[in-house]
Enzyme design. Structure first.
Site, PDB file in Angstrom:
ATOM      1  N   SER A  92     185.156  51.599 -12.926  1.00  0.00           N
ATOM      2  CA  SER A  92     185.440  50.749 -11.763  1.00  0.00           C
ATOM      3  C   SER A  92     184.378  49.672 -11.571  1.00  0.00           C
ATOM      4  CB  SER A  92     185.540  51.591 -10.491  1.00  0.00           C
ATOM      5  OG  SER A  92     184.255  52.005 -10.057  1.00  0.00           O
ATOM      6  N   HIS A 133     182.687  24.388  11.584  1.00  0.00           N
ATOM      7  CA  HIS A 133     183.692  25.222  12.244  1.00  0.00           C
ATOM      8  C   HIS A 133     185.045  24.511  12.195  1.00  0.00           C
ATOM      9  CE1 HIS A 133     185.532  27.838  15.276  1.00  0.00           C
ATOM     10  NE2 HIS A 133     186.013  26.735  15.832  1.00  0.00           N
ATOM     11  N   ALA A 176     183.164  45.647 -12.537  1.00  0.00           N
ATOM     12  CA  ALA A 176     183.896  44.404 -12.294  1.00  0.00           C
ATOM     13  C   ALA A 176     185.132  44.287 -13.175  1.00  0.00           C
ATOM     14  CB  ALA A 176     182.975  43.211 -12.514  1.00  0.00           C
ATOM     15  N   ILE A 236     183.352  35.029 -25.569  1.00  0.00           N
ATOM     16  CA  ILE A 236     184.224  35.937 -24.810  1.00  0.00           C
ATOM     17  C   ILE A 236     184.568  35.357 -23.449  1.00  0.00           C
ATOM     18  CG2 ILE A 236     184.322  38.187 -23.650  1.00  0.00           C
ATOM     19  CD1 ILE A 236     184.783  38.333 -26.645  1.00  0.00           C
ATOM     20  N   GLY A 266     183.020  28.899 -27.064  1.00  0.00           N
ATOM     21  CA  GLY A 266     183.146  29.404 -25.695  1.00  0.00           C
ATOM     22  C   GLY A 266     182.962  30.892 -25.591  1.00  0.00           C
TER      23      GLY A 266
END
Length: 481
Positions: free
Chosen positions: A196, A460, A198, A41, A39
């Protein structure tokens, strides 16, 4: 068991294991080499466990604002750092086991150890240099390990690791990377986050929700520098409202270590320096590809700025050798690695109509609070390219579902080519935008025009309605604003 394969993939992160599965589906005898944990990191230390941490933070945030929903909690809501981390690690363990199951299901051989390229079409696997964190060491009976293996095609998918700045190298105690930030054994009272992007913003958001005093230092003028400037500004305002301190156009020039604290010397563009003392510093200044100790020099593999050079199908300059994912360059995203791997293996298998990666259609997501997501060109990039554009905007505070959720801070922004009506960029900040962005990714992949989007019926009440309203706004037809 024969040590000869059609395909050997080095690295079992999202790019590697997905490529292995697709190779097996296409009838290729496949093996995957992994030195540490299935898997990679993403599943073990990145994408997945951070989202588990952020989910705990989100629930805590909602609980702390229960009164605004007409609710009263009996007692005080607190976060137990050990339990929060344990849940996150449990999520990773579950998915790690899932990858092992998929390897077995698809009859993919897993070779445990470290791979080295010694000559074309050959991989020598030695003992892992990380046995302390290798749950499969010693190699279980019946599982392949050290030895020499051959393959017609070898795909490098070794991923990336945190980048370190000279003089501010992480030490695992006072200066953390995402490894330490993801499994703290205590909750610090204060943290400085350097960078700064992600990773930095997600950890800043998580620790702030946990009640930590957080200061973010960013070299560029805007946080999340790859994002649209307008979206970045909205995100910054929301983060500062939550109590984060953000310093842009500044750098950490020096770090002094105390017994159990750090003092960061933060230098702004005008040359002024302020000292910020905190319990810990998180270094989130990017990642770099794992290209060392693979034997690339032996085969003469071309690299550029720490990444392996490939064509649109993952081919390197060495016949029979390929690279995908972070090690092959930006954007360094798990979903890019997966898709890149599928393209690579389908080209190897000779499938017709295999198209090279279109990087303009790769979405980017940041799971802070509020979330940020985007695909395609920013407004600034579109103008730099000389595009004549239409821009649409729609605010969350005009959407019924957002108001009902109590999540009415955010915006959806769309960018169209004025001549063709082509959607060339979409940018979002607000609740669940990391889920919404895929609607625009599909639209762009299908070369959908503004007319088709306008005539699409959205349910909606939903947050997705704002996507259509943003399109309508670009053409002066917005209905609910």
């Amino acid at each position: 068991m024969s040590n000869a394969y059609d395909v050997i993939i080095i690295g079992s992160g999202p790019g590697g294991y997905v490529t292995a599965i697709r190779a097996a589906q296409l009838g290729l005898k496949t093996a995957i080499v992994e030195r540490e944990h299935l898997g990679g990191i993403c599943l073990n230390w990145g994408c997945i466990p951070t989202k588990a941490l952020l989910r705990s933070a989100e629930i805590l945030d909602h609980a702390n604002h229960a009164k605004s929903y007409g609710l009263t909690l009996n007692g005080t809501m607190t976060a137990d750092v050990k339990d929060v981390v344990a849940r996150s690690r449990g999520v990773s363990a579950r998915l790690n086991g899932g990858v092992a199951f998929l390897m077995k299901k698809n009859k993919i051989d897993v070779i445990w150890g470290e791979a080295k390229l010694t000559k074309p079409n050959e991989v020598v696997v030695g003992a892992s240099s990380k046995p302390a964190v290798q749950p499969q060491n010693p190699v279980p009976k019946g599982v392949l390990g050290e030895g020499t293996y051959t393959a017609k095609h070898i795909i490098i998918a070794t991923g990336a690791r945190p980048r370190a700045l000279p003089g501010i190298e992480p030490d695992g105690k006072l200066i953390w990377t995402y490894f330490e930030a993801m499994k703290p054994d205590f909750m610090p009272k204060s943290i400085v986050v350097m960078g700064s992007g992600a990773i930095g913003i997600e950890f800043a958001s998580f620790y702030r929700s946990m009640g930590v005093d957080v200061t973010v230092v960013e070299l560029m003028a805007n946080i999340m520098p790859v994002e649209d400037v307008e979206i970045s500004a909205i995100a910054r305002k929301a983060l500062e409202k939550r109590g984060l301190k953000i310093i842009t156009e500044a750098k950490v020039s020096k770090v002094e270590k105390g017994a159990n604290s750090i003092t960061a010397h933060v230098e702004t563009k005008d040359g002024k320096v302020q000292q910020i003392t905190a319990d810990r510093l998180i270094s989130a200044v990017g990642v770099q590809g794992n290209i060392e100790n693979l034997g690339l020099e032996t085969l003469g593999v071309k690299t550029d700025r720490g990444c392996i050079v490939i064509d649109g199908y993952g081919k390197t300059n060495v016949p029979g050798l390929y690279a995908i994912g972070d090690v092959a360059g930006p954007p360094m995203l798990a979903h890019k690695a997966e898709h890149e791997g599928v393209i690579c293996i389908e080209k190897i298998a000779g499938l017709p109509n295999v198209h090279p990666m279109n990087k303009s259609l790769i979405p980017g997501c940041t799971y802070c609070n509020p979330q940020v997501a985007s695909v395609g060109l920013t407004e600034a990039k579109a103008k730099e390219q000389g595009r004549d554009i239409r821009v649409g905007r729609y605010n969350f505070n005009a959407n019924g579902k957002a108001i009902a959720l109590g999540e009415d801070n955010g915006m959806i922004k769309t960018i169209f080519d004025k001549k063709t009506g082509e959607l060339i960029g979409a940018h979002m900040v607000g609740a669940e935008v990391t889920e919404l962005i895929q609607g625009f990714v599909v639209a762009m992949n299908l070369e959908t025009t503004e007319e088709e989007l306008m005539h699409t019926i959205f349910p909606h009440p939903t947050l997705s309605e704002m996507m259509k309203e943003s399109v309508l706004d670009a053409y002066g037809k917005v209905l609910n604003a």
